[in-house]
Design an enzyme around this catalytic site. Structure first.
Site, short mmCIF file in Angstrom:
data_model
loop_
_atom_site.label_atom_id
_atom_site.label_comp_id
_atom_site.label_asym_id
_atom_site.label_seq_id
_atom_site.Cartn_x
_atom_site.Cartn_y
_atom_site.Cartn_z
N HIS A 59 -1.35 -15.65 -13.44
CA HIS A 59 -0.15 -14.83 -13.29
C HIS A 59 -0.46 -13.43 -13.81
O HIS A 59 -1.35 -13.25 -14.66
CB HIS A 59 1.01 -15.42 -14.09
N GLU A 61 1.06 -11.58 -15.92
CA GLU A 61 1.18 -11.47 -17.37
C GLU A 61 -0.05 -12.03 -18.08
O GLU A 61 -0.56 -11.44 -19.04
CB GLU A 61 2.42 -12.21 -17.89
N CYS A 89 7.69 -16.59 -16.53
CA CYS A 89 7.89 -18.04 -16.53
C CYS A 89 7.66 -18.56 -17.95
O CYS A 89 7.26 -17.82 -18.85
CB CYS A 89 6.93 -18.72 -15.54
N CYS A 92 4.01 -18.06 -19.27
CA CYS A 92 3.71 -16.69 -19.68
C CYS A 92 4.46 -16.32 -20.96
O CYS A 92 3.91 -15.67 -21.85
CB CYS A 92 4.03 -15.73 -18.56
#
Length: 150
Positions: A59, A61, A89, A92
């Site tokens: 992701h 992040e 999410c 993260c």
């Protein structure tokens, strides 16, 4: 006066995160971008790379965290702010908790998989989380991306 500068900086950095999200979309990735800033300097910029890396943890992040800790030479991001185009999410948010980052700014809410759905206290207790910065732009990018997939 400080809040005006802060808001201006927030918009400027979120626009850069949106540029990262656009790169993700062009690569066929879910269009999420992230920027990490430390003391006025960008130390990380990333976008989703889940498909390219065949890695569900890639992701924006997570990739930005890796870049940022490498840039500062330590595991804590105590003098940093993360700008991300969509609400993080739970994965993260949990990773960001361990960095002790004091501030997270996101654009669009994510009602299906955002951290709020699972754990409002996912971030470090001293972390201030602010949503809605350029939310419409982030939402439009996501909507356009998913409409093209249908």
């Amino acid at each position: 006066m400080m809040s005006v500068t802060l808001a201006t900086d927030d918009i400027r950095y979120m626009r850069l995160a949106l540029e990262e999200a656009q790169k993700a979309a062009e690569e066929g990735e879910v269009p999420i971008g992230a920027i990490i800033v430390s003391r006025g300097q960008i130390i990380a910029r990333a976008h989703n790379a889940v498909e390219r890396l065949n890695d569900p943890t890639a992701h924006a992040e997570m990739l930005a965290i890796t870049m940022a800790v490498d840039a500062i030479g330590g595991k804590y991001l105590r003098d940093c702010t993360l700008y991300v185009t969509v609400e993080p999410c739970l994965m993260c948010a949990g990773a960001l908790r361990w960095t002790q980052i004091p501030r997270v700014v996101y654009g669009a809410s994510e009602p299906k998989v955002g951290y709020h759905l699972f754990a409002d206290n996912a971030f470090h207790p001293k972390c201030r989380v602010e949503g809605g910065i350029l939310a419409a732009e982030s939402e439009d990018l996501m909507r356009t991306f998913f409409a093209s997939k249908r």
